[in-house]
Design a protein around this motif. Sequence first.
Motif, short mmCIF file in Angstrom:
data_model
loop_
_atom_site.label_atom_id
_atom_site.label_comp_id
_atom_site.label_asym_id
_atom_site.label_seq_id
_atom_site.Cartn_x
_atom_site.Cartn_y
_atom_site.Cartn_z
N ARG A 165 0.82 -1.21 0.00
CA ARG A 165 0.00 0.00 0.00
C ARG A 165 0.86 1.26 0.00
NH1 ARG A 165 -1.99 -4.29 2.15
NH2 ARG A 165 -4.21 -4.77 1.99
N SER A 166 2.09 1.13 -0.49
CA SER A 166 3.04 2.24 -0.39
C SER A 166 3.59 2.71 -1.73
CB SER A 166 4.19 1.85 0.54
OG SER A 166 3.70 1.59 1.84
N GLY A 167 3.03 2.23 -2.83
CA GLY A 167 3.40 2.75 -4.14
C GLY A 167 4.75 2.27 -4.64
N GLU A 168 5.26 3.00 -5.63
CA GLU A 168 6.51 2.61 -6.27
C GLU A 168 7.73 3.04 -5.45
OE1 GLU A 168 6.68 4.76 -9.92
OE2 GLU A 168 6.42 6.71 -8.97
N MET A 169 8.88 2.52 -5.84
CA MET A 169 10.14 2.90 -5.21
C MET A 169 10.68 4.15 -5.90
SD MET A 169 10.55 0.62 -2.85
CE MET A 169 12.26 0.76 -2.33
N ILE A 170 11.20 5.09 -5.10
CA ILE A 170 11.79 6.31 -5.63
C ILE A 170 13.13 6.55 -4.92
CG2 ILE A 170 9.54 7.35 -6.15
CD1 ILE A 170 9.87 9.03 -3.59
N ALA A 171 13.89 7.51 -5.40
CA ALA A 171 15.15 7.86 -4.74
C ALA A 171 14.88 8.33 -3.31
CB ALA A 171 15.87 8.95 -5.53
N ALA A 172 15.72 7.93 -2.38
CA ALA A 172 15.53 8.28 -0.97
C ALA A 172 15.47 9.79 -0.77
CB ALA A 172 16.66 7.68 -0.14
N ARG A 173 14.62 10.22 0.14
CA ARG A 173 14.48 11.64 0.47
C ARG A 173 15.57 12.00 1.49
NH1 ARG A 173 8.99 9.38 0.57
NH2 ARG A 173 7.71 10.33 -1.07
N ASN A 174 16.72 12.40 0.99
CA ASN A 174 17.88 12.61 1.87
C ASN A 174 17.87 13.96 2.57
OD1 ASN A 174 19.51 10.15 1.49
ND2 ASN A 174 19.54 10.79 -0.66
N LYS A 175 17.08 14.92 2.06
CA LYS A 175 17.03 16.23 2.68
C LYS A 175 15.75 16.36 3.48
CE LYS A 175 17.44 21.17 1.68
NZ LYS A 175 17.56 22.21 0.62
N PRO A 176 15.83 16.53 4.79
CA PRO A 176 14.62 16.63 5.61
C PRO A 176 13.89 17.95 5.40
CG PRO A 176 16.56 17.05 6.96
CD PRO A 176 17.06 16.63 5.61
N GLY A 177 12.56 17.89 5.55
CA GLY A 177 11.75 19.10 5.43
C GLY A 177 11.74 19.66 4.03
N ASN A 178 11.42 20.96 3.94
CA ASN A 178 11.45 21.68 2.67
C ASN A 178 11.63 23.17 2.96
OD1 ASN A 178 8.94 22.54 3.55
ND2 ASN A 178 7.77 21.32 2.08
N ALA A 179 11.38 23.99 1.97
CA ALA A 179 11.59 25.43 2.16
C ALA A 179 10.68 26.00 3.25
CB ALA A 179 11.35 26.16 0.83
N LYS A 180 9.49 25.42 3.40
CA LYS A 180 8.54 25.90 4.41
C LYS A 180 8.82 25.30 5.78
CE LYS A 180 3.58 26.23 5.32
NZ LYS A 180 2.20 25.89 4.81
N TYR A 181 9.15 24.02 5.80
CA TYR A 181 9.39 23.31 7.06
C TYR A 181 10.87 22.95 7.14
CZ TYR A 181 4.33 23.00 6.99
OH TYR A 181 2.99 23.31 6.94
N LYS A 182 11.60 23.84 7.78
CA LYS A 182 13.06 23.68 7.85
C LYS A 182 13.44 22.95 9.15
CE LYS A 182 13.87 27.83 5.10
NZ LYS A 182 14.53 29.16 5.03
N VAL A 183 14.63 22.40 9.14
CA VAL A 183 15.12 21.66 10.31
C VAL A 183 15.23 22.60 11.51
CG1 VAL A 183 17.07 20.40 11.28
CG2 VAL A 183 16.34 19.97 8.92
N ILE A 184 14.61 22.18 12.61
CA ILE A 184 14.67 22.94 13.86
C ILE A 184 15.81 22.44 14.74
CG2 ILE A 184 13.40 23.48 15.98
CD1 ILE A 184 10.81 23.20 14.31
N GLU A 185 15.92 21.12 14.83
CA GLU A 185 16.99 20.50 15.61
C GLU A 185 17.05 19.02 15.25
OE1 GLU A 185 16.18 20.47 19.83
OE2 GLU A 185 14.01 20.40 19.49
N ALA A 186 18.08 18.36 15.70
CA ALA A 186 18.24 16.93 15.43
C ALA A 186 17.27 16.12 16.29
CB ALA A 186 19.66 16.49 15.70
N ALA A 187 16.85 14.97 15.76
CA ALA A 187 16.05 14.03 16.55
C ALA A 187 16.91 13.53 17.72
CB ALA A 187 15.60 12.87 15.68
N PRO A 188 16.33 13.24 18.85
CA PRO A 188 14.89 13.11 19.11
C PRO A 188 14.17 14.39 19.49
CG PRO A 188 16.10 12.41 21.04
CD PRO A 188 17.13 12.74 20.00
#
Length: 579
Positions: free
Chosen positions: A548-571
């Motif tokens: 139920r998860s569709g096709e395989m694509i290249a891994a999303r190596n960059k977290p977030g996007n222009a609107k949702y930027k990295v705030i801090e590292a997990a956890p």
Amino acid sequence: MSVTPEQSAEALQGMFKFGQSMAANFFDFLSKQGAAFQQVAPAQAPQLPLPEAEELARLQKELAESHARLWAHMSQVKPGEPAEPLVKPPAGDRRFNAPEWSSSPVYDYIRQAYLLNADYVAKVADALPVADGRTKARMQYLTRQYIDAMAPSNFAATNPEFIQSALETKGESITQGIKNLIGDMEKGRISMTDDSAFEIGRNLATTPGSVIYENELIQLIQYAPLTEQVYKTPLLIVPPCINKFYIMDLQPANSLVRFIVEQGFTVFLVSWKNTKESEAHFGWDDYLEKGPITALQVVRDVTKVDKPNVLGFCVGGTILSSSLAVLRGKGEDPAESLTLMTTLLDFADAGEIGCLVDEASVAAREASIGRGGVFSGRELAQVFSSLRANDLIWQYVVGNYLKGKTPEAFDLLYWNSDSTNLSGPFIAWYLRNMYLENNLRVPGKLEMLGVKVDMGKVDLPAYLLATREDHIVPWTSAYLVRQILGGETTFVLGASGHIAGAINPASKNRRSYWTSDSTASVPEEWLETAVEQKGSWWLHWAEWLKQRSGEMIAARNKPGNAKYKVIEAAPGRYVKETV
């Protein structure tokens, strides 16, 4: 064990009187419980009934005869020879397993006499003329608390292990036990594990990722890929807000989060805030809107996938399912699939927690924190521990304080002790509408965010995981979710309990689970056709999710996007906040 007739009569009378005293004190204990409810909610406080005189007399006679048989048995024991006990503890009861209990006729007698008296008190409680099922269950819970607390193993004077430890350590165990007690009093809780062995972000919750969004109630974590390609459809996880999320991400070998990422999924996870006074006004609607509904929108924006897969665990599953019902009520098609782990939507049989929720207790919560306030996480943790008091309370009282030992390092128990606060309006609404009145299963009964919710409109494919020995979410109740949701469901029953059954790492592939194609409305009928599968249910679920998860694509190596930027590292910060 050679005794005179006078000694025999005195011992019999003493232990019989002790059994009678236990019962009398138990009724006093129940009366005090009722008095406490009278103070907070007089109209709803339960009245204490008493057993019928004839039934009580019969039980007293049975107790006296049992003690006579035990004494006669013990009188035949020869000094220095071990004897097969006449009265044995129930299966799984480890309180009296140490050899010191059987090597001494005195302590052997004490433990067996206690078991007789405990059985008597339990039967007296069962004989109370209580017709209401919830009240009866509550009475059984209180009886168990009282009986467990009275065990001779809990007291220095009647525990031979305490004496043996003191002799072996020349008294050092007593000194250390006092230090342990003082330390736990300062912490405000019993130590169940070596707290110094763990640190969130160092050896717990270490799956790499980034916090890409936060509000007053949640942080949203996006985990870094561990494969070169990923499935196009991401997965959003909603853990319970009554505990911290890292039950899903303990250590690498038993992390469900890491396992899913390794399977090739882009994983997002909600980390709930540990409520403080600034969040004490939030109610059920706020938890839906600021929790799963907002998180879903962020996941869509980041991945450009309109319908993510979603997973909810325990109350997180109830919150998630309610959020999906709200969105469906607004005409949206919010998700591709739903996975629920040990989740209730029908609270008719809400397990052992349900017996503690009645009109009086809910009214008390509503009066004290229902309009604003913080429900203490420590109080909630104590309630959960009391459900298994011998394993989660008295075992550590004996080990820490009587024997002066330090608990071993155990990640699951560290998490269990790391409690979280909740908003008062949220918990009061949840207790009344779910546990007390069971409104969620009724279409249109509850209004959330301006929508009269109908769980039947949540018609996406669902994977439902219950666990066979779960005392918090009975598997038969979790099964009823199949009759409430509107879509096709796959039900799987795991071995073990609420946590150990759910967090059953595929890396170890232990235990087992049961599957069946049956769609029977009665859970027991489903179980009759179920086939046991060896190993972890994680592997079965991963295959279901991949479809139920569709096709395989290249891994999303960059977290977030222009609107949702990295705030801090997990956890993230929220999970590290303490009560």
